[in-house]
Design an enzyme around this catalytic site. Structure first.
Site, short mmCIF file in Angstrom:
data_model
loop_
_atom_site.label_atom_id
_atom_site.label_comp_id
_atom_site.label_asym_id
_atom_site.label_seq_id
_atom_site.Cartn_x
_atom_site.Cartn_y
_atom_site.Cartn_z
N HIS A 68 -29.57 23.63 -24.73
CA HIS A 68 -30.11 23.42 -26.12
C HIS A 68 -28.48 23.27 -27.01
O HIS A 68 -27.41 23.87 -25.96
CB HIS A 68 -30.62 24.85 -26.40
CG HIS A 68 -32.11 24.82 -26.03
ND1 HIS A 68 -32.82 25.70 -26.81
CD2 HIS A 68 -32.88 23.84 -25.21
CE1 HIS A 68 -34.08 25.65 -26.32
NE2 HIS A 68 -34.06 24.66 -25.38
N GLU A 79 -27.18 25.10 -29.35
CA GLU A 79 -26.16 26.25 -29.52
C GLU A 79 -25.53 26.90 -28.12
O GLU A 79 -24.35 26.96 -28.18
CB GLU A 79 -26.88 27.32 -30.14
CG GLU A 79 -27.51 26.98 -31.42
CD GLU A 79 -28.94 26.56 -31.45
OE1 GLU A 79 -29.59 26.40 -32.43
OE2 GLU A 79 -29.31 25.86 -30.43
N CYS A 126 -33.82 28.97 -31.24
CA CYS A 126 -34.88 29.49 -30.45
C CYS A 126 -34.91 30.75 -30.28
O CYS A 126 -33.85 31.14 -29.96
CB CYS A 126 -35.23 28.51 -29.28
SG CYS A 126 -33.93 28.81 -27.78
N CYS A 141 -31.56 30.93 -27.37
CA CYS A 141 -30.55 30.71 -28.22
C CYS A 141 -30.13 31.96 -29.32
O CYS A 141 -28.91 32.14 -29.46
CB CYS A 141 -30.32 29.13 -29.08
SG CYS A 141 -30.29 28.00 -27.77
#
Length: 148
Positions: A52, A54, A80, A90
């Site tokens: 992801h 981040e 998320c 995240c």
């Protein structure tokens, strides 16, 4: 002077670099220190198929980097709060890093995960979450193939 809107625009720009996916959003993230220096950038699937944005950006900084304690994470999509591909979402990575502020363009829609909870987790941990909806349409446009 670079503003929140400028940094968030950069995050949206980074989201356009994501390899396409039918099962995940394309997201960009920028981490900016208290002094305005860009500390790291990342985007979804930059490192591997499950990465992801981040997570990619935070992974470029040393664990415990003291600059994170005054930093802001700019993300084109709400971090998320739940995720199937990794054990730690995240939002929890941001909390663990000690980042005090997150700026997002778009709240995660209930497409892959119902009830995202990213913002709720961050706010419960005392992190300021700012939403700049004026960039939501751009963040959504990058993901139009998922939403149509």
């Amino acid at each position: 002077m670079t503003t929140d809107l400028d940094h968030l625009r950069r995050a949206v720009e980074l989201s356009r670099r994501c390899p396409p996916s039918e099962t995940a959003f394309s997201v960009g993230a920028v981490i900016v220190g208290a002094d305005g220096e860009v500390l790291a950038e990342g985007y979804s699937r930059e490192v591997d198929a499950h990465n992801h944005a981040e997570e990619a950006a935070l992974g470029k900084l040393p664990a415990g980097d003291p600059r994170l304690r005054g930093a802001t994470v700019y993300s084109s999509l709400e971090p998320c709060g739940r995720r199937a591909s990794r054990p730690v979402p995240c939002a929890r990575l941001i909390i663990a890093a000690g980042v005090p502020r997150v700026v997002v363009a778009w709240r995660e829609p209930d497409l892959f995960v119902t009830d995202c909870q990213g913002t709720a987790l961050l706010e419960a941990a005392g992190i300021e979450v700012v939403e700049l909806p004026e960039l939501a349409a751009e963040a959504r446009a990058v993901n139009a193939h998922l939403l149509d």
